[in-house]
Design an enzyme around this catalytic site. Structure first.
Site, PDB file in Angstrom:
ATOM      1  N   SER A 171      51.380  14.892  72.924  1.00 57.42           N
ATOM      2  CA  SER A 171      49.965  15.236  73.030  1.00 57.42           C
ATOM      3  C   SER A 171      49.189  14.611  71.881  1.00 57.42           C
ATOM      4  O   SER A 171      49.466  14.876  70.702  1.00 57.42           O
ATOM      5  CB  SER A 171      49.798  16.752  72.979  1.00 57.42           C
ATOM      6  OG  SER A 171      48.452  17.050  72.675  1.00 57.42           O
ATOM      7  N   HIS A 198      49.897  12.350  76.787  1.00 60.36           N
ATOM      8  CA  HIS A 198      49.166  13.564  77.189  1.00 60.36           C
ATOM      9  C   HIS A 198      47.850  13.639  76.411  1.00 60.36           C
ATOM     10  O   HIS A 198      47.833  13.602  75.178  1.00 60.36           O
ATOM     11  CB  HIS A 198      50.028  14.784  76.902  1.00 60.36           C
ATOM     12  CG  HIS A 198      49.455  16.076  77.389  1.00 60.36           C
ATOM     13  ND1 HIS A 198      49.584  16.518  78.689  1.00 60.36           N
ATOM     14  CD2 HIS A 198      48.737  17.025  76.747  1.00 60.36           C
ATOM     15  CE1 HIS A 198      48.979  17.687  78.820  1.00 60.36           C
ATOM     16  NE2 HIS A 198      48.448  18.022  77.650  1.00 60.36           N
ATOM     17  N   ASP A 201      44.389  15.759  75.818  1.00 64.00           N
ATOM     18  CA  ASP A 201      43.768  17.081  75.955  1.00 64.00           C
ATOM     19  C   ASP A 201      42.256  16.976  75.855  1.00 64.00           C
ATOM     20  O   ASP A 201      41.720  16.630  74.804  1.00 64.00           O
ATOM     21  CB  ASP A 201      44.305  18.014  74.865  1.00 64.00           C
ATOM     22  CG  ASP A 201      45.743  18.400  75.123  1.00 64.00           C
ATOM     23  OD1 ASP A 201      46.027  18.930  76.214  1.00 64.00           O
ATOM     24  OD2 ASP A 201      46.599  18.141  74.244  1.00 64.00           O
ATOM     25  N   MET A 204      38.821  19.018  75.963  1.00 64.03           N
ATOM     26  CA  MET A 204      38.317  20.391  75.778  1.00 64.03           C
ATOM     27  C   MET A 204      36.799  20.385  75.660  1.00 64.03           C
ATOM     28  O   MET A 204      36.220  19.469  75.069  1.00 64.03           O
ATOM     29  CB  MET A 204      38.918  20.982  74.502  1.00 64.03           C
ATOM     30  CG  MET A 204      40.432  20.969  74.499  1.00 64.03           C
ATOM     31  SD  MET A 204      41.080  21.803  73.053  1.00 64.03           S
ATOM     32  CE  MET A 204      42.840  21.501  73.264  1.00 64.03           C
ATOM     33  N   HIS A 207      44.738  16.220  80.693  1.00 65.01           N
ATOM     34  CA  HIS A 207      44.696  17.685  80.870  1.00 65.01           C
ATOM     35  C   HIS A 207      43.268  18.145  80.617  1.00 65.01           C
ATOM     36  O   HIS A 207      42.808  18.186  79.479  1.00 65.01           O
ATOM     37  CB  HIS A 207      45.690  18.286  79.855  1.00 65.01           C
ATOM     38  CG  HIS A 207      45.753  19.773  79.852  1.00 65.01           C
ATOM     39  ND1 HIS A 207      46.414  20.476  78.865  1.00 65.01           N
ATOM     40  CD2 HIS A 207      45.257  20.700  80.723  1.00 65.01           C
ATOM     41  CE1 HIS A 207      46.315  21.778  79.124  1.00 65.01           C
ATOM     42  NE2 HIS A 207      45.617  21.933  80.230  1.00 65.01           N
ATOM     43  N   MET A 222      40.653  20.710  80.184  1.00 64.54           N
ATOM     44  CA  MET A 222      40.358  22.116  79.884  1.00 64.54           C
ATOM     45  C   MET A 222      38.838  22.236  79.835  1.00 64.54           C
ATOM     46  O   MET A 222      38.235  22.491  78.784  1.00 64.54           O
ATOM     47  CB  MET A 222      41.014  22.507  78.554  1.00 64.54           C
ATOM     48  CG  MET A 222      42.522  22.643  78.676  1.00 64.54           C
ATOM     49  SD  MET A 222      43.375  22.559  77.104  1.00 64.54           S
ATOM     50  CE  MET A 222      43.535  20.784  76.940  1.00 64.54           C
ATOM     51  N   MET A 280      50.962  26.471  81.068  1.00 68.33           N
ATOM     52  CA  MET A 280      50.570  26.613  79.663  1.00 68.33           C
ATOM     53  C   MET A 280      51.451  27.676  79.020  1.00 68.33           C
ATOM     54  O   MET A 280      51.434  28.835  79.434  1.00 68.33           O
ATOM     55  CB  MET A 280      49.101  27.027  79.543  1.00 68.33           C
ATOM     56  CG  MET A 280      48.100  25.939  79.854  1.00 68.33           C
ATOM     57  SD  MET A 280      48.349  24.374  78.984  1.00 68.33           S
ATOM     58  CE  MET A 280      48.274  24.877  77.266  1.00 68.33           C
ATOM     59  N   GLY A 319      43.716  25.434  73.790  1.00 71.40           N
ATOM     60  CA  GLY A 319      42.626  25.260  72.828  1.00 71.40           C
ATOM     61  C   GLY A 319      43.073  24.616  71.528  1.00 71.40           C
ATOM     62  O   GLY A 319      42.298  23.899  70.890  1.00 71.40           O
ATOM     63  N   PHE A 320      44.323  24.857  71.153  1.00 74.36           N
ATOM     64  CA  PHE A 320      44.771  24.361  69.845  1.00 74.36           C
ATOM     65  C   PHE A 320      46.236  23.942  69.888  1.00 74.36           C
ATOM     66  O   PHE A 320      47.017  24.524  70.647  1.00 74.36           O
ATOM     67  CB  PHE A 320      44.607  25.456  68.776  1.00 74.36           C
ATOM     68  CG  PHE A 320      43.197  25.977  68.699  1.00 74.36           C
ATOM     69  CD1 PHE A 320      42.226  25.289  67.974  1.00 74.36           C
ATOM     70  CD2 PHE A 320      42.831  27.123  69.392  1.00 74.36           C
ATOM     71  CE1 PHE A 320      40.918  25.748  67.937  1.00 74.36           C
ATOM     72  CE2 PHE A 320      41.524  27.595  69.360  1.00 74.36           C
ATOM     73  CZ  PHE A 320      40.560  26.908  68.626  1.00 74.36           C
ATOM     74  N   GLY A 321      46.564  22.990  69.028  1.00 71.23           N
ATOM     75  CA  GLY A 321      47.961  22.618  68.850  1.00 71.23           C
ATOM     76  C   GLY A 321      48.605  23.572  67.841  1.00 71.23           C
ATOM     77  O   GLY A 321      47.933  24.394  67.207  1.00 71.23           O
ATOM     78  N   ASP A 323      53.488  22.985  78.539  1.00 76.43           N
ATOM     79  CA  ASP A 323      52.628  22.535  77.439  1.00 76.43           C
ATOM     80  C   ASP A 323      52.359  23.676  76.469  1.00 76.43           C
ATOM     81  O   ASP A 323      51.803  24.706  76.856  1.00 76.43           O
ATOM     82  CB  ASP A 323      51.308  22.047  78.069  1.00 76.43           C
ATOM     83  CG  ASP A 323      50.328  21.461  77.073  1.00 76.43           C
ATOM     84  OD1 ASP A 323      50.657  21.342  75.883  1.00 76.43           O
ATOM     85  OD2 ASP A 323      49.212  21.115  77.515  1.00 76.43           O
ATOM     86  N   GLY A 324      52.755  23.455  75.206  1.00 81.01           N
ATOM     87  CA  GLY A 324      52.421  24.407  74.155  1.00 81.01           C
ATOM     88  C   GLY A 324      53.644  24.994  73.469  1.00 81.01           C
ATOM     89  O   GLY A 324      54.508  25.571  74.116  1.00 81.01           O
ATOM     90  N   GLY A 382      52.977  18.255  70.911  1.00 82.75           N
ATOM     91  CA  GLY A 382      52.011  17.681  69.969  1.00 82.75           C
ATOM     92  C   GLY A 382      52.552  17.720  68.565  1.00 82.75           C
ATOM     93  O   GLY A 382      53.048  16.728  68.031  1.00 82.75           O
ATOM     94  N   SER A 383      52.520  18.918  67.954  1.00 84.92           N
ATOM     95  CA  SER A 383      52.914  19.014  66.545  1.00 84.92           C
ATOM     96  C   SER A 383      54.381  18.665  66.314  1.00 84.92           C
ATOM     97  O   SER A 383      54.736  18.168  65.243  1.00 84.92           O
ATOM     98  CB  SER A 383      52.586  20.403  66.001  1.00 84.92           C
ATOM     99  OG  SER A 383      52.994  21.395  66.897  1.00 84.92           O
TER     100      SER A 383
HETATM  101  C1  DX5 Z   1      46.743  23.080  73.897  1.00 84.15           C
HETATM  102  C2  DX5 Z   1      47.055  21.709  74.434  1.00 84.15           C
HETATM  103  C3  DX5 Z   1      48.384  21.194  74.094  1.00 84.15           C
HETATM  104  C4  DX5 Z   1      48.652  21.056  72.613  1.00 84.15           C
HETATM  105  C5  DX5 Z   1      50.111  21.273  72.381  1.00 84.15           C
HETATM  106  O1  DX5 Z   1      45.588  23.558  74.476  1.00 84.15           O
HETATM  107  O2  DX5 Z   1      46.952  21.693  75.847  1.00 84.15           O
HETATM  108  O3  DX5 Z   1      48.647  19.963  74.760  1.00 84.15           O
HETATM  109  O4  DX5 Z   1      48.290  19.826  72.101  1.00 84.15           O
HETATM  110  O5  DX5 Z   1      50.350  21.261  71.013  1.00 84.15           O
HETATM  111  P1  DX5 Z   1      51.712  21.803  70.398  1.00 84.15           P
HETATM  112  O6  DX5 Z   1      52.821  20.983  70.985  1.00 84.15           O
HETATM  113  O7  DX5 Z   1      51.531  21.578  68.936  1.00 84.15           O
HETATM  114  O8  DX5 Z   1      51.818  23.254  70.768  1.00 84.15           O
HETATM  115 ZN    ZN Z   2      47.630  19.858  77.012  1.00 84.03          ZN
END
Ligand code: DX5
Ligand code: ZN
Length: 226
Positions: free
Chosen positions: A8, A33, A35, A37, A66, A68, A137, A142-144, A173-174, A195-196
């Site tokens: 991500s 991926h 995101d 938002m 994705h 959102m 999800m 909303g956040f990584g 995802d997440g 992501g992280s």
């Molecule tokens: C959250 C995003 C994810 C996010 C995942 O709303 O849809 O794609 O980037 O991040 P991690 O892998 O750090 O949870």
């Molecule tokens: Zn995502």
């Protein structure tokens, strides 16, 4: 079963986005991926079609977008034109989910539907023939960097059963780490967004491999433990 890894970009260095896309491509990403938002459906704002268009020339890999955003329908063509390959809308953000899924396919793109953690599986019952991908999800969007919600493993299992023989990918995802990746794959996931866990340290390739290999070793254990 071969699992796809979708890093991500939310956790990438946004000041060097093109370079980061090339780096995860070279590191073995299957999908990129992205995101999107809107500060309304989710409490954060990210990027729009102009940024996707700008990074499109940096890789030939699949852009897994994705959305959102609420509403999504008026913007679907913009994201398709910007270079998305898969367009995923949220079931909760769309009063006319069936229409949006049909429209995405009419644009020549793969249609995805995403479910927030509290959204029941039954929302998928009447759209299964319209979707190419289902995105579970495993955090509130909303956040990584959030913690994986274990209750989503049961949802993944149920959706895997619901999919049956249909050609639908099941993406999660997440909160994906090598540990949660293994649990998701055991529950039936085929695509993992991270992501992280990818954008850290100095080797994206090692991070991607750690997620892939964790799931392989657990699958192997499943076979050898009686
Ligand atoms: C959250 C995003 C994810 C996010 C995942 O709303 O849809 O794609 O980037 O991040 P991690 O892998 O750090 O949870
Ligand atoms: Zn995502």
């Amino acid at each position: 079963m071969s699992i796809k890894i979708a890093p991500s970009l939310l956790s990438a260095d946004f000041s060097r986005l093109g370079e980061e896309v090339r780096a995860i491509d070279a590191a073995g990403a299957d999908y990129i991926h992205i995101d999107v938002m809107d500060g309304h459906f989710v409490p954060n704002l990210t990027i729009g079609p102009v940024v996707i268009k700008a990074i499109r020339p940096h890789t030939r890999k699949i852009f897994d977008v994705h959305l959102m955003i609420d509403p999504a329908q008026p913007f679907l063509k913009d994201y398709a034109d910007a270079g998305a390959d898969i367009l995923t809308v949220h079931a909760e953000a769309d009063r006319h989910l069936d229409r949006s899924l049909q429209y995405i396919r009419s644009l020549g793109k793969k249609a995805g539907v995403s479910l927030n953690p509290a959204t029941p599986v039954s929302i998928l019952d009447h759209v299964l023939d319209r979707v190419d991908l289902i995105l579970v999800m495993s955090v509130n969007p909303g956040f990584g960097g959030q913690v994986f919600i274990d209750a989503q493993l049961e949802k993944i299992r149920r959706i895997r059963t619901l999919i049956g023989n249909r050609a639908i990918e099941l993406e999660v995802d997440g909160g994906i780490t090598p540990q949660t990746a293994a649990q998701c794959v055991a529950a039936g996931a085929d695509v993992l967004v991270a992501g992280s866990a990818v954008f850290k340290g100095n080797s994206y390739a090692d991070n991607i491999a750690a997620i892939r290999n964790a799931q392989t070793s657990i699958c192997h254990e499943t076979f050898i433990i009686p």
